[in-house]
Design a protein around this motif. Structure first.
Motif, PDB file in Angstrom:
ATOM      1  N   THR A   5     -13.402 -11.289  41.894  1.00  0.00           N
ATOM      2  CA  THR A   5     -14.753 -11.515  42.396  1.00  0.00           C
ATOM      3  C   THR A   5     -14.707 -12.594  43.479  1.00  0.00           C
ATOM      4  O   THR A   5     -14.060 -13.614  43.312  1.00  0.00           O
ATOM      5  CB  THR A   5     -15.691 -11.966  41.260  1.00  0.00           C
ATOM      6  OG1 THR A   5     -15.701 -10.973  40.246  1.00  0.00           O
ATOM      7  CG2 THR A   5     -17.106 -12.200  41.764  1.00  0.00           C
ATOM      8  N   THR A   6     -15.393 -12.342  44.579  1.00  0.00           N
ATOM      9  CA  THR A   6     -15.411 -13.277  45.706  1.00  0.00           C
ATOM     10  C   THR A   6     -16.853 -13.594  46.074  1.00  0.00           C
ATOM     11  O   THR A   6     -17.691 -12.704  46.113  1.00  0.00           O
ATOM     12  CB  THR A   6     -14.705 -12.650  46.925  1.00  0.00           C
ATOM     13  OG1 THR A   6     -13.378 -12.310  46.550  1.00  0.00           O
ATOM     14  CG2 THR A   6     -14.654 -13.606  48.089  1.00  0.00           C
ATOM     15  N   VAL A   7     -17.130 -14.873  46.322  1.00  0.00           N
ATOM     16  CA  VAL A   7     -18.454 -15.315  46.757  1.00  0.00           C
ATOM     17  C   VAL A   7     -18.266 -16.057  48.069  1.00  0.00           C
ATOM     18  O   VAL A   7     -17.461 -16.987  48.159  1.00  0.00           O
ATOM     19  CB  VAL A   7     -19.114 -16.239  45.708  1.00  0.00           C
ATOM     20  CG1 VAL A   7     -20.434 -16.789  46.224  1.00  0.00           C
ATOM     21  CG2 VAL A   7     -19.312 -15.524  44.397  1.00  0.00           C
ATOM     22  N   ALA A   8     -18.994 -15.641  49.105  1.00  0.00           N
ATOM     23  CA  ALA A   8     -18.913 -16.311  50.404  1.00  0.00           C
ATOM     24  C   ALA A   8     -19.596 -17.668  50.316  1.00  0.00           C
ATOM     25  O   ALA A   8     -20.675 -17.801  49.746  1.00  0.00           O
ATOM     26  CB  ALA A   8     -19.575 -15.455  51.469  1.00  0.00           C
ATOM     27  N   LEU A   9     -18.944 -18.673  50.892  1.00  0.00           N
ATOM     28  CA  LEU A   9     -19.515 -20.024  50.919  1.00  0.00           C
ATOM     29  C   LEU A   9     -20.375 -20.135  52.160  1.00  0.00           C
ATOM     30  O   LEU A   9     -19.884 -20.116  53.281  1.00  0.00           O
ATOM     31  CB  LEU A   9     -18.395 -21.068  50.948  1.00  0.00           C
ATOM     32  CG  LEU A   9     -17.450 -21.056  49.760  1.00  0.00           C
ATOM     33  CD1 LEU A   9     -16.339 -22.064  49.973  1.00  0.00           C
ATOM     34  CD2 LEU A   9     -18.196 -21.349  48.482  1.00  0.00           C
ATOM     35  N   GLN A  10     -21.695 -20.236  51.966  1.00  0.00           N
ATOM     36  CA  GLN A  10     -22.624 -20.273  53.091  1.00  0.00           C
ATOM     37  C   GLN A  10     -23.487 -21.529  53.063  1.00  0.00           C
ATOM     38  O   GLN A  10     -24.578 -21.539  53.591  1.00  0.00           O
ATOM     39  CB  GLN A  10     -23.502 -19.024  53.071  1.00  0.00           C
ATOM     40  CG  GLN A  10     -22.713 -17.760  53.210  1.00  0.00           C
ATOM     41  CD  GLN A  10     -23.568 -16.524  53.018  1.00  0.00           C
ATOM     42  OE1 GLN A  10     -24.686 -16.606  52.525  1.00  0.00           O
ATOM     43  NE2 GLN A  10     -23.032 -15.383  53.386  1.00  0.00           N
ATOM     44  N   GLY A  11     -22.999 -22.569  52.409  1.00  0.00           N
ATOM     45  CA  GLY A  11     -23.738 -23.821  52.378  1.00  0.00           C
ATOM     46  C   GLY A  11     -24.718 -23.946  51.229  1.00  0.00           C
ATOM     47  O   GLY A  11     -25.404 -24.946  51.115  1.00  0.00           O
ATOM     48  N   ARG A  38     -25.270 -23.228  31.371  1.00  0.00           N
ATOM     49  CA  ARG A  38     -25.272 -23.921  32.664  1.00  0.00           C
ATOM     50  C   ARG A  38     -24.045 -24.829  32.641  1.00  0.00           C
ATOM     51  O   ARG A  38     -24.122 -25.991  32.276  1.00  0.00           O
ATOM     52  CB  ARG A  38     -26.524 -24.751  32.846  1.00  0.00           C
ATOM     53  CG  ARG A  38     -27.794 -23.975  32.629  1.00  0.00           C
ATOM     54  CD  ARG A  38     -28.558 -23.789  33.919  1.00  0.00           C
ATOM     55  NE  ARG A  38     -29.827 -23.145  33.682  1.00  0.00           N
ATOM     56  CZ  ARG A  38     -30.002 -21.837  33.793  1.00  0.00           C
ATOM     57  NH1 ARG A  38     -29.004 -21.062  34.101  1.00  0.00           N
ATOM     58  NH2 ARG A  38     -31.180 -21.303  33.572  1.00  0.00           N
ATOM     59  N   HIS A  39     -22.920 -24.301  33.054  1.00  0.00           N
ATOM     60  CA  HIS A  39     -21.645 -24.994  32.856  1.00  0.00           C
ATOM     61  C   HIS A  39     -21.308 -25.954  34.000  1.00  0.00           C
ATOM     62  O   HIS A  39     -21.028 -27.122  33.764  1.00  0.00           O
ATOM     63  CB  HIS A  39     -20.523 -23.970  32.691  1.00  0.00           C
ATOM     64  CG  HIS A  39     -19.286 -24.556  32.100  1.00  0.00           C
ATOM     65  ND1 HIS A  39     -18.996 -24.470  30.769  1.00  0.00           N
ATOM     66  CD2 HIS A  39     -18.292 -25.263  32.662  1.00  0.00           C
ATOM     67  CE1 HIS A  39     -17.857 -25.093  30.535  1.00  0.00           C
ATOM     68  NE2 HIS A  39     -17.402 -25.582  31.672  1.00  0.00           N
ATOM     69  N   ALA A  40     -21.314 -25.452  35.228  1.00  0.00           N
ATOM     70  CA  ALA A  40     -20.909 -26.287  36.368  1.00  0.00           C
ATOM     71  C   ALA A  40     -21.609 -25.795  37.623  1.00  0.00           C
ATOM     72  O   ALA A  40     -22.182 -24.710  37.647  1.00  0.00           O
ATOM     73  CB  ALA A  40     -19.399 -26.228  36.553  1.00  0.00           C
ATOM     74  N   ARG A  41     -21.526 -26.627  38.667  1.00  0.00           N
ATOM     75  CA  ARG A  41     -22.042 -26.197  39.959  1.00  0.00           C
ATOM     76  C   ARG A  41     -21.096 -26.676  41.054  1.00  0.00           C
ATOM     77  O   ARG A  41     -20.412 -27.688  40.905  1.00  0.00           O
ATOM     78  CB  ARG A  41     -23.459 -26.687  40.212  1.00  0.00           C
ATOM     79  CG  ARG A  41     -23.576 -28.163  40.450  1.00  0.00           C
ATOM     80  CD  ARG A  41     -25.020 -28.561  40.689  1.00  0.00           C
ATOM     81  NE  ARG A  41     -25.108 -29.996  40.900  1.00  0.00           N
ATOM     82  CZ  ARG A  41     -25.883 -30.549  41.789  1.00  0.00           C
ATOM     83  NH1 ARG A  41     -26.676 -29.816  42.527  1.00  0.00           N
ATOM     84  NH2 ARG A  41     -25.908 -31.864  41.934  1.00  0.00           N
ATOM     85  N   ILE A  42     -21.080 -25.908  42.129  1.00  0.00           N
ATOM     86  CA  ILE A  42     -20.265 -26.236  43.293  1.00  0.00           C
ATOM     87  C   ILE A  42     -21.216 -26.286  44.477  1.00  0.00           C
ATOM     88  O   ILE A  42     -21.983 -25.351  44.700  1.00  0.00           O
ATOM     89  CB  ILE A  42     -19.165 -25.175  43.498  1.00  0.00           C
ATOM     90  CG1 ILE A  42     -18.245 -25.165  42.293  1.00  0.00           C
ATOM     91  CG2 ILE A  42     -18.399 -25.430  44.787  1.00  0.00           C
ATOM     92  CD1 ILE A  42     -17.227 -24.045  42.307  1.00  0.00           C
ATOM     93  N   TYR A  43     -21.168 -27.388  45.224  1.00  0.00           N
ATOM     94  CA  TYR A  43     -22.098 -27.560  46.328  1.00  0.00           C
ATOM     95  C   TYR A  43     -21.415 -28.313  47.478  1.00  0.00           C
ATOM     96  O   TYR A  43     -20.464 -29.053  47.267  1.00  0.00           O
ATOM     97  CB  TYR A  43     -23.363 -28.298  45.873  1.00  0.00           C
ATOM     98  CG  TYR A  43     -23.093 -29.677  45.312  1.00  0.00           C
ATOM     99  CD1 TYR A  43     -23.159 -30.799  46.127  1.00  0.00           C
ATOM    100  CD2 TYR A  43     -22.773 -29.859  43.974  1.00  0.00           C
ATOM    101  CE1 TYR A  43     -22.915 -32.062  45.616  1.00  0.00           C
ATOM    102  CE2 TYR A  43     -22.528 -31.111  43.458  1.00  0.00           C
ATOM    103  CZ  TYR A  43     -22.601 -32.218  44.278  1.00  0.00           C
ATOM    104  OH  TYR A  43     -22.345 -33.465  43.783  1.00  0.00           O
ATOM    105  N   PRO A  44     -21.932 -28.125  48.713  1.00  0.00           N
ATOM    106  CA  PRO A  44     -21.343 -28.847  49.852  1.00  0.00           C
ATOM    107  C   PRO A  44     -21.969 -30.226  49.988  1.00  0.00           C
ATOM    108  O   PRO A  44     -23.142 -30.423  49.692  1.00  0.00           O
ATOM    109  CB  PRO A  44     -21.708 -27.966  51.052  1.00  0.00           C
ATOM    110  CG  PRO A  44     -22.982 -27.306  50.637  1.00  0.00           C
ATOM    111  CD  PRO A  44     -22.894 -27.127  49.141  1.00  0.00           C
ATOM    112  N   ASP A  45     -21.167 -31.191  50.456  1.00  0.00           N
ATOM    113  CA  ASP A  45     -21.741 -32.499  50.758  1.00  0.00           C
ATOM    114  C   ASP A  45     -22.017 -32.584  52.258  1.00  0.00           C
ATOM    115  O   ASP A  45     -21.850 -31.619  52.991  1.00  0.00           O
ATOM    116  CB  ASP A  45     -20.843 -33.636  50.266  1.00  0.00           C
ATOM    117  CG  ASP A  45     -19.532 -33.741  51.043  1.00  0.00           C
ATOM    118  OD1 ASP A  45     -19.276 -32.892  51.914  1.00  0.00           O
ATOM    119  OD2 ASP A  45     -18.765 -34.669  50.765  1.00  0.00           O
ATOM    120  N   ARG A  46     -22.443 -33.723  52.728  1.00  0.00           N
ATOM    121  CA  ARG A  46     -22.833 -33.870  54.137  1.00  0.00           C
ATOM    122  C   ARG A  46     -21.651 -33.745  55.088  1.00  0.00           C
ATOM    123  O   ARG A  46     -21.814 -33.423  56.249  1.00  0.00           O
ATOM    124  CB  ARG A  46     -23.513 -35.220  54.339  1.00  0.00           C
ATOM    125  CG  ARG A  46     -24.837 -35.275  53.638  1.00  0.00           C
ATOM    126  CD  ARG A  46     -25.510 -36.595  53.875  1.00  0.00           C
ATOM    127  NE  ARG A  46     -26.733 -36.644  53.084  1.00  0.00           N
ATOM    128  CZ  ARG A  46     -27.359 -37.740  52.776  1.00  0.00           C
ATOM    129  NH1 ARG A  46     -26.898 -38.904  53.164  1.00  0.00           N
ATOM    130  NH2 ARG A  46     -28.457 -37.702  52.063  1.00  0.00           N
TER     131      ARG A  46
END
Length: 166
Positions: free
Chosen positions: A84-90, A113-121
């Motif tokens: 499974t692939t998810v595009a990183l779009q911010g 609700r295990h974890a989250r991945i997010y972009p920083d500045r």
């Protein structure tokens, strides 16, 4: 006791017995074949998003663009969702058993609700454990604070391994 009451009780007992058999067969079937994982959030987001015209990519020198060598996708490399692939779009990517998660994990060791991945500045991606019971691991280290993810480093949630790739 009348004959009618006795017959109704027998039929009721028979109905409860058949209900028990059906539920038992469903539990055994789900243990053998697993539960079906659907990616409802991805489909719902695509349906809500209006089609956008294609634009030429902007050079990174103007600012606001992606860094050269920055990861562009999140790939599941181990577990029931391998490939499974998810595009990183911010946008923030949520991981867990909840049906509204971006990646729905069918794993006994994952929390809803295990974890989250997010972009920083700075354009770097951060992984954060959301208080899960069994923990989130980044390259064999259990996370206690939000941590930057180096590209290719494995993120382990139960039996599922996720990596950022270019």
């Amino acid at each position: 006791m009348s004959e009618l009451t006795l017959t109704v009780m027998r039929l009721g007992f028979l109905a409860v017995l058949w209900l028990f058999v059906i539920v038992t067969v469903q539990v055994i079937r789900s243990d053998l074949f697993g539960t079906r994982v659907t990616q409802r959030a991805a489909r719902r987001n695509e349906a809500q998003r209006p089609p956008q015209p294609r634009q030429a990519p902007q050079p990174a020198a103007r600012g606001g663009g992606r860094r050269r060598g920055a990861p562009t996708k999140l790939v599941v490399s181990e577990g029931s969702l391998t490939g499974t692939t998810v595009a990183l779009q911010g946008q923030t990517i949520t991981l867990g058993r909840a049906h509204d998660s971006t990646i729905v994990l069918d794993d006994d060791y994952a929390s809803s609700r295990h974890a989250r991945i997010y972009p920083d500045r700075d354009g770097q991606w951060i992984v954060e454990d959301l208080g899960s019971t069994n923990g989130t691991y980044l390259d064999r280290t259990r996370l206690t604070t939000p941590t930057p993810i180096p590209p290719g480093a494995p993120i382990r949630i139960g039996k599922t391994v996720i990596e950022l790739r270019k």
